[in-house]
Design an enzyme around this catalytic site. Sequence first.
Site, PDB file in Angstrom:
ATOM      1  N   CYS A  26      -9.806 -10.551 -40.808  1.00 49.13           N
ATOM      2  CA  CYS A  26     -10.260  -8.608 -42.662  1.00 49.13           C
ATOM      3  C   CYS A  26     -10.630  -9.423 -43.451  1.00 49.13           C
ATOM      4  O   CYS A  26     -10.613 -10.214 -43.656  1.00 49.13           O
ATOM      5  CB  CYS A  26      -8.704  -8.433 -41.845  1.00 49.13           C
ATOM      6  SG  CYS A  26      -7.142  -9.193 -42.911  1.00 49.13           S
ATOM      7  N   CYS A  29      -8.983 -11.867 -45.724  1.00 52.54           N
ATOM      8  CA  CYS A  29      -9.698 -13.264 -44.716  1.00 52.54           C
ATOM      9  C   CYS A  29     -10.309 -13.651 -46.132  1.00 52.54           C
ATOM     10  O   CYS A  29     -10.466 -15.598 -45.787  1.00 52.54           O
ATOM     11  CB  CYS A  29      -9.763 -13.697 -43.388  1.00 52.54           C
ATOM     12  SG  CYS A  29      -8.126 -12.734 -42.463  1.00 52.54           S
ATOM     13  N   ASP A 454     -50.143   1.233 -59.301  1.00 50.75           N
ATOM     14  CA  ASP A 454     -51.220   0.210 -59.204  1.00 50.75           C
ATOM     15  C   ASP A 454     -52.007   1.337 -58.541  1.00 50.75           C
ATOM     16  O   ASP A 454     -52.273   2.095 -57.560  1.00 50.75           O
ATOM     17  CB  ASP A 454     -51.111  -1.086 -59.290  1.00 50.75           C
ATOM     18  CG  ASP A 454     -52.064  -1.942 -59.389  1.00 50.75           C
ATOM     19  OD1 ASP A 454     -52.880  -2.045 -60.484  1.00 50.75           O
ATOM     20  OD2 ASP A 454     -52.723  -2.392 -58.002  1.00 50.75           O
TER      21      ASP A 454
END
Length: 763
Positions: A26, A29, A454
């Site tokens: 989970c 952890c 550009d």
Amino acid sequence: MSTTLPGGASDTERDRIELPITGMTCATCATRVERRLNRLEGVEASVNYATERASVAFDPERVTPDELVRAVEQAGYGAALPPTAAAAPAPTEGEEEADQGPDGLGSLRRRLGVSAALSLPVVVLSMVPALQFDHWQWLALQLATPVVVWGAWPFHRAALRNARHGAATMDTLISVGTLAAWGWSLVALFLLGAGDLGMTMGFDLVVDPGAAADHIYLEVAAAVTTFILAGRYLEARAKRRAGAALRALLALGARDAAVLDAEGRERRVPVAELRVGDRFVVRPGERIATDGVVEDGLSAVDASLLTGESVPVEVAPGDPVAGATVNAGGRLVVRATRVGEETALAQIARLVTAAQSGKAPVQRLADRVSGVFVPVVIALAVATLAFWLGNGAGATAAFTAAVAVLIIACPCALGLATPTALLVGTGRGAQLGILIRGPEVLESTRRVDTVVLDKTGTVTTGEMRLVEVVPVPGGDAAELLRLAGALEAASEHPIGRAIARAAEDAGPLAPVEGFASRAGLGVEGVVAGHGVVAGRPAMLAEWGLALPDALAAPLARAQAAGRTAVAVAVDGRVRGLLIVADTVKPTSAEAVRRLRGLGLRPVLLTGDSAAAAHAVAEEVGIGEVIAEVLPADKVDVVRRLQGEGRVVAMVGDGVNDAPALAQADLGLALGTGTDVAIEASDLTLVSGDLRGAGDAIRLSRRTLATIRGNLFWAFAYNVAALPLAAAGYLNPLIAGAAMALSSVFVVTNSLRLRSFRTQREAS
């Protein structure tokens, strides 16, 4: 077809490492592992629960990789040093399931199947009075016990492991909740369901055949275990699918190559043994083994793996090719220029992995919540039990509410909300040739309102091409181009090469005699017995070659459009004009329309003349033009726009675009551009197609929206469910199902990103 990409030169393998982590169940952890690693001196770690990896930056003078692994193991989890670049190819999905061990998909599937088969009769017997018979509770106990003990063993084992390290995680809640329901049922069966035993132990009990049934929760213990196993299995499968795009990308690389030795003989060698400079053969239908340059052969190369573009690219000697792309035409001989971790495919994988390991600011809040979530839930469960007991509700009601609180809580959804969406979104982007540098980029795409483009190489092709041949009245356009093209073929000037290419397309070129280049004027020589001069009209006039009046209007039109006109004189008389220009990419106008459709205001930025810039802007549909800007001043233009309150995205491809890309709120680089520009950007469009800019922003925005939706659901679920459970409104059985489904919902919601389509695909 250039696919040069950054390799992360600022972070070498020596001071940055990706550690696979095992044993995490989970988000809590992941938080524990991250905290343990960050306690080490000189270490900055980020642990991703969805990818089960720790991205660690460390000072090699203070800590070693082995010490990082030991720190993870001391936290109660497993870690391993990453495989080398020459490791075996990525396994298939079936191989991965088999390799995951006792907590892998195969084990989860077996536990789920057995638990579901045993739990179903327990639930049916408990819920349907008509099916109950004398002492049915003992049968229910025999069926439920293997489920609670063996089926839920991964949860119990993880809870014990974390308890030894003084920690509590999601597994602690599951283990305590299911064992409490099972243990309470044992007490009820042995003390209420067996009167003699109760009397022997000195309890004054009313022995009633239905008494035990009113106090047992075997169906809760068994069904909750099954629900959570189902949720864990579906979550693991969904996480596997979330990372499938990147695994598929890596798995498609070539395994070996037909290398040519000094005598020209072929020998098959593994790709890992290729070296820069090796020459290898690629037959039709084969994958190109590594990045290189074509030395011999003509073919079409399918580069959709890297660029997302389905149309094959024609290649000839001198053209670059990328590893893992497919030779769709003739036989090629390729000289290797990049191998191993330097190839475009490896660099793409590195960029995508880095993006998936990152954390958005909102995820860090979720991580902090997850870090204290389990202790808070345990405290809430104890408080719930005490409250109901203190208010005279009875042990059964108090126990039911407390178990529901333990089981309904779900920090997993919080931990999965961001990483799973990132995993799917960045993986899908890689398939489409869109590389997202990290989660922080996503927030920028939402706020952008202005996009600066550009001109050269971005909106235009960046290559000069002959666009018009204007002979004098009665003149021969084909003959004019033939003579001028033959002369310019001896020139190295970009304009001359453009004219020569156009002439070559019309037929073979005649030889040139007495070629000479006059600085500032043009070129001259003898072609097929004719004296030919080509150059700027004004300079030819100074040399005594006057421009006929009939060519004045075409010259004025060309200059007004920002195009370059080359006057051609044959045998002492000007015979016509050749108009050369940097042509607009065929897709640029459509790309600008798409950017406008996203609510963005396009601005064309260039160092070219105002006439040339406005001509291009008019052709593609851009209303705002900033022209005649020196390369060093592009970044100042971006700053000025930001100073006006605009949130600016910059799209470019050259070295001179890099400062502006870095200054912009969102930098998008074309993959056909320079390494410097790409390194300075936030998003990279591997194909170089400007239409990808709109797709990249759409994908980023959709990924961000998915993350926000996941987090809203995860927070809302827990905020609403915990009070309902504490108030006694939720049966533990329903709580278990809801908890399992919350994580599955978050992951499957993220998986919807796999269906993202570019606007070209959608149309």
